[in-house]
Design a protein around this motif. Structure first.
Motif, PDB file in Angstrom:
ATOM      1  N   PRO A  15     -48.036  -1.836  -4.808  1.00 24.28           N
ATOM      2  CA  PRO A  15     -48.488  -0.565  -5.283  1.00 24.28           C
ATOM      3  C   PRO A  15     -49.852  -0.710  -5.905  1.00 24.28           C
ATOM      4  CG  PRO A  15     -46.171  -1.190  -5.899  1.00 24.28           C
ATOM      5  CD  PRO A  15     -46.757  -2.520  -5.268  1.00 24.28           C
ATOM      6  N   PRO A  27     -47.131   2.035 -11.275  1.00 26.99           N
ATOM      7  CA  PRO A  27     -46.773   1.668 -10.018  1.00 26.99           C
ATOM      8  C   PRO A  27     -46.362   0.161  -9.820  1.00 26.99           C
ATOM      9  CG  PRO A  27     -48.339   3.067  -9.811  1.00 26.99           C
ATOM     10  CD  PRO A  27     -48.525   2.686 -11.359  1.00 26.99           C
ATOM     11  N   ARG A  28     -47.034  -0.637 -10.374  1.00 23.43           N
ATOM     12  CA  ARG A  28     -46.745  -2.232 -10.300  1.00 23.43           C
ATOM     13  C   ARG A  28     -45.473  -2.667 -11.027  1.00 23.43           C
ATOM     14  NH1 ARG A  28     -51.083  -5.900  -7.729  1.00 23.43           N
ATOM     15  NH2 ARG A  28     -52.365  -4.599  -6.480  1.00 23.43           N
ATOM     16  N   THR A  37     -42.680  -1.022 -10.918  1.00 21.61           N
ATOM     17  CA  THR A  37     -41.346  -0.486 -10.295  1.00 21.61           C
ATOM     18  C   THR A  37     -40.312  -1.213 -10.254  1.00 21.61           C
ATOM     19  OG1 THR A  37     -42.786   1.269  -9.184  1.00 21.61           O
ATOM     20  CG2 THR A  37     -40.567   0.672  -8.191  1.00 21.61           C
ATOM     21  N   LEU A  95     -51.591   5.194  -2.422  1.00 20.30           N
ATOM     22  CA  LEU A  95     -50.336   4.732  -2.330  1.00 20.30           C
ATOM     23  C   LEU A  95     -49.995   4.483  -0.893  1.00 20.30           C
ATOM     24  CD1 LEU A  95     -48.612   7.587  -4.667  1.00 20.30           C
ATOM     25  CD2 LEU A  95     -49.071   5.060  -5.119  1.00 20.30           C
ATOM     26  N   ALA A 122     -45.041   2.434  -1.419  1.00 21.06           N
ATOM     27  CA  ALA A 122     -45.272   2.825  -2.732  1.00 21.06           C
ATOM     28  C   ALA A 122     -44.914   4.405  -2.998  1.00 21.06           C
ATOM     29  CB  ALA A 122     -46.737   2.518  -3.098  1.00 21.06           C
ATOM     30  N   TYR A 156     -42.760   6.495  -5.513  1.00 18.36           N
ATOM     31  CA  TYR A 156     -43.281   7.475  -6.342  1.00 18.36           C
ATOM     32  C   TYR A 156     -42.442   8.751  -6.552  1.00 18.36           C
ATOM     33  CZ  TYR A 156     -47.319  10.453  -7.888  1.00 18.36           C
ATOM     34  OH  TYR A 156     -48.167  11.253  -8.676  1.00 18.36           O
TER      35      TYR A 156
END
Length: 338
Positions: free
Chosen positions: A18, A90-91, A93, A269, A273, A277
């Motif tokens: 991501p 996002p990283r 997640t 994205l 990813a 999201y």
């Protein structure tokens, strides 16, 4: 999408990792920023509602049930919070998903314990259902096996039900720790489900453990739903089931669609990813609604159940010896006092 039609892909579409949070925030347009703000506000409100509810439970609910009910009520706000963190960063997640999964594994065990507590505890539950039998041909494991015999309700069978949920609360964190260790060595990738990778095997093992943990809760609910109807156990179980379905089944379906690239890549994205999201945004809205509904269901003081009728032996033991009055002296054993 135009790049895909021309046969070329944006560099981020071929990357499994991501993007960094600053890359994602810079790519947002005005509606995207507004959506981020609304979802963050929903998460904040859900946490405030939970804190207010926890204070009420701490003050009004007996201490024997207090911690269990707070744990169960915390499930939706915790999932909303981890989803919000994953949406902004996002990283993170994988770590936010692991945190939510471990917490909910404990909540599954707590929900089983809550049903036992609402029946008055283990001893009173065994007295209420001393001649009863558990129906084990229920979901999610054996709903089609109607020929399975019913199991007598004893201390041993109750122990096995507790063990079924407790194993998940213990093994899920262990497996998550193993996944993180493998990830640091490059052997675990969240979206790599090839047979050579560790993710597919850990995911399958977790799926089996999840089914084995949900089964005892369903068995106990089938047994106590009538006697606990006055305590709104059916709405409570429905909210618990909604969290299970949305947090596990919905997430699994979206991840499969993302890995098959049915959910398209939208720079920065990638497909996988973007699937995470979308999942995070849906979970924030869903857990916000469940938090509000949980407040309505749990923010009530329910009367305790009437104690079960004593057995014949207990009734005989509880009878007092007739008292005889002699010369103004009363003797509890029937003999005159000197």
């Amino acid at each position: 999408m135009e790049d895909e039609a021309n046969g070329t892909l944006h560099p981020s579409c071929g990357v499994s990792e991501p993007p960094y949070s600053q890359e994602l925030l810079q790519s947002l347009d005005l509606p995207g920023k507004f959506l981020f703000a609304i979802l963050t506000l929903m998460t904040l409100i859900a946490n405030l509602v939970f804190i207010e509810e926890a204070v009420y439970i701490y003050r009004k609910i007996p201490s024997s049930k207090r911690s269990i009910i707070i744990w169960i009520n915390a499930a939706a706000p915790v999932i909303a919070t981890t989803s919000c963190i994953g949406m902004w960063i996002p990283r993170s997640t994988m770590f936010t998903d692991f945190t939510a999964a471990i917490f909910f594994a404990i909540v599954i065990h707590k929900f089983l314990m809550m049903m036992i507590k609402e029946c008055g505890g283990k001893k009173l539950l065994l007295r209420r259902f001393e001649n009863g039998r558990f129906k084990i041909s229920t979901g999610p494991c054996c709903c089609c096996c109607l020929c399975l015999p019913r199991v007598r309700i004893t201390r041993q069978s109750l122990f096995w039900l507790k063990l079924g949920t407790l194993q998940f609360a213990f093994l899920r964190p262990v497996l998550m720790f193993l996944a993180i260790v493998l990830w640091t060595n490059g052997n675990y990738t969240l979206y790599n489900l090839s047979p050579k990778g560790a993710a597919i095997w850990i995911s399958c093992f977790i799926a089996v453990l999840t089914l084995l943990a949900l089964w005892p809760v369903a068995i106990m609910f089938q047994q106590v739903r009538t006697i606990l109807s006055c305590k709104k156990i059916i709405p409570k179980f429905a909210l618990y089931q909604f969290i299970v379905i949305l947090n596990h089944l919905q997430t699994a379906i979206i991840n499969i669609l993302a890995m098959q690239r049915i959910i398209p890549c939208v720079p920065p994205l990638s497909s996988s990813a973007r699937g995470a999201y979308v999942t995070q945004q849906l979970l924030i809205m869903e857990m916000f609604l469940i938090t509000l509904l949980s407040r309505v269901v749990y923010r009530r003081r329910y009367d305790d159940l009437d104690p079960p009728e004593p057995t014949a032996e207990e009734d005989a033991d509880s009878k007092e010896t007739p008292k005889i009055t002699l010369n103004g002296g009363v003797s509890g054993d029937g003999l005159p006092r000197v």
